[in-house]
Design a protein around this motif. Structure first.
Motif, PDB file in Angstrom:
ATOM      1  N   LEU A  33       4.956   8.889  -5.131  1.00 23.46           N
ATOM      2  CA  LEU A  33       4.522   7.882  -6.097  1.00 23.46           C
ATOM      3  C   LEU A  33       5.627   7.540  -7.101  1.00 23.46           C
ATOM      4  N   ALA A  34       6.342   8.549  -7.593  1.00 24.53           N
ATOM      5  CA  ALA A  34       7.384   8.279  -8.602  1.00 24.53           C
ATOM      6  C   ALA A  34       8.460   7.358  -8.016  1.00 24.53           C
ATOM      7  N   GLU A  35       8.802   7.593  -6.757  1.00 23.89           N
ATOM      8  CA  GLU A  35       9.817   6.750  -6.106  1.00 23.89           C
ATOM      9  C   GLU A  35       9.267   5.331  -5.891  1.00 23.89           C
ATOM     10  N   ALA A  36       8.000   5.249  -5.530  1.00 30.99           N
ATOM     11  CA  ALA A  36       7.374   3.927  -5.337  1.00 30.99           C
ATOM     12  C   ALA A  36       7.390   3.146  -6.653  1.00 30.99           C
ATOM     13  N   ARG A  37       7.090   3.835  -7.743  1.00 32.73           N
ATOM     14  CA  ARG A  37       7.081   3.137  -9.048  1.00 32.73           C
ATOM     15  C   ARG A  37       8.475   2.667  -9.427  1.00 32.73           C
ATOM     16  N   LYS A  75       1.259  -6.199  -5.327  1.00 32.58           N
ATOM     17  CA  LYS A  75       0.629  -5.146  -6.147  1.00 32.58           C
ATOM     18  C   LYS A  75       0.742  -3.822  -5.397  1.00 32.58           C
ATOM     19  N   LEU A  76       1.267  -2.817  -6.077  1.00 33.36           N
ATOM     20  CA  LEU A  76       1.311  -1.479  -5.476  1.00 33.36           C
ATOM     21  C   LEU A  76      -0.063  -0.842  -5.661  1.00 33.36           C
ATOM     22  N   HIS A 134       0.836  -1.204   0.000  1.00 34.45           N
ATOM     23  CA  HIS A 134       0.000   0.000   0.000  1.00 34.45           C
ATOM     24  C   HIS A 134       0.868   1.250   0.000  1.00 34.45           C
ATOM     25  N   LEU A 135       0.482   2.217  -0.823  1.00 36.84           N
ATOM     26  CA  LEU A 135       1.025   3.555  -0.598  1.00 36.84           C
ATOM     27  C   LEU A 135       0.452   4.034   0.726  1.00 36.84           C
ATOM     28  N   LEU A 136       1.211   4.863   1.420  1.00 36.87           N
ATOM     29  CA  LEU A 136       0.743   5.353   2.716  1.00 36.87           C
ATOM     30  C   LEU A 136      -0.613   6.049   2.567  1.00 36.87           C
TER      31      LEU A 136
END
Ligand code: SF4
Length: 346
Positions: free
Chosen positions: A310-314, A331-332, A295-297
């Protein structure tokens, strides 16, 4: 920014006075858990002033000693410590961060009952957890008045029984395994009697943070369920899963026939790099658990210091796809208030 209504998050459930012998261990462990961050820091040889008492007053501190023993003494940046340590940063206000980041209030359909997604209903059975995660998206939730334990006329289960469109019930909270086996058995019995239910899902962090909760009677209860069970645990770092006690608890849960999945939150200072997440996936797999969601925070007030853009997560996900077989890549996703499903983010 804290709760608008004061500290509504309750302390752990008061247990009934009758305690079965096999329940004694986990309940005793809960009684002995750290409730003061300064005491945990001292036990790790760290400066107690690292903790912010004002943050702990807004969202109480709670860490079982078995989880604390997994932390590295002397390391203020330990990823397990970071998940539980109340910091002054929690008191800062940030635009877009709120007390209800995922729209729980608008999804409420009854006491302790949320409807978000088609076919599924979420039951908040208790507000209690064994460990308080500082990034918890329900850290401001009004558990003190809105969980299933307050549904004395049992209207919530009547609502479920009357809606054939619901095929899966998710037991959540708080942590549903904070209920003792007697209450859990009574709840599962009533759910099992609803003919249109096909699955039962439990969202629980207890196999990871309090593995002594996985008692023979709990295992028997899960094994006997007519409804197939998906058990979604919550671990963010490989070290949470690597220990013998957790692995043995997970092995026993797998032997009940339950499907074991893991959900994590992408957290700055905890697991925001591909190597840590790959390590977690590898360890989960050897413990019989498949990675499910990353999960994103959720933008909950008090947790902005954990955010990973988000860009860093991707970019992390792209690396994970390179380094792992597909079935070990979670899955993000992020949860948008009012959304029909968790939004895939890349
Ligand atoms: S275990 Fe889950 S519900 Fe409990 S504090 Fe942590 S994130 Fe929140």
């Amino acid at each position: 920014m804290g709760s608008q209504n004061g500290p509504l998050y309750p302390p752990p459930c008061p247990f009934p006075s009758r305690i079965l012998p096999e329940d004694a261990n986990w309940k005793q462990e809960l009684r002995e858990a750290f409730t003061q961050p300064e005491a945990l820091l001292q036990s790790l040889g760290l400066d107690p002033r690292l903790a912010a008492p004002a943050a702990a007053r807004q969202f109480p501190f709670l860490v079982p000693r078995s989880f604390a023993r997994l932390m590295i003494p002397g390391d203020p940046d330990d990823p397990l410590l970071r998940q539980v340590l109340p910091l002054a940063a929690e008191l800062e206000e940030h635009p877009g961060y709120s007390s209800d980041p995922v729209g729980d209030a608008q999804s409420r359909r009854g006491t302790g009952l949320l409807r978000k997604y088609q076919g599924r209903a979420l039951l908040l059975v208790t507000g209690a957890c064994a460990l308080h995660c500082r990034y918890c998206f329900r850290r401001h939730f009004p558990y003190a008045r809105d969980t299933l334990v307050h549904d004395h006329d049992q209207g919530t289960l009547t609502l479920l029984a009357a809606d054939p469109g619901i095929t899966e019930v998710v037991l959540s909270g708080g942590d549903p395994l904070m209920l003792d086996d007697e209450r859990l058995a009574a709840l599962i019995d009533r759910l099992t009697a609803i003919a249109h239910l096909r699955r039962l899902r439990l969202h629980t962090r207890l196999p990871v943070v309090l593995p002594s909760r996985i008692t023979p009677s709990l295992l028997a209860l899960l094994s006997a369920s007519r409804l197939p069970i998906a058990l979604v645990i919550h671990a963010n770092h490989a070290r949470e899963v690597r220990g013998d006690a957790v692995r043995s608890a997970l092995g026993a849960l797998e032997a009940t026939g339950a499907t074991l999945l893991n959900q994590s939150v992408l957290l700055r200072g905890v697991n925001a790099d591909a190597a840590s997440l790959a390590d977690l996936s590898e360890v989960l797999f050897t413990a019989g658990v498949l990675p499910y969601y990353l999960h994103l925070l959720d933008p909950v007030a008090g947790a902005a210091h954990f955010e990973v853009p988000l860009a860093e997560a991707r970019a992390i996900m792209a690396r994970l796809r390179t380094d792992l077989p597909g079935y070990l890549v979670p899955k993000l996703v992020r949860e948008m208030p009012g959304g029909a499903y968790k939004e895939p983010c890349g």
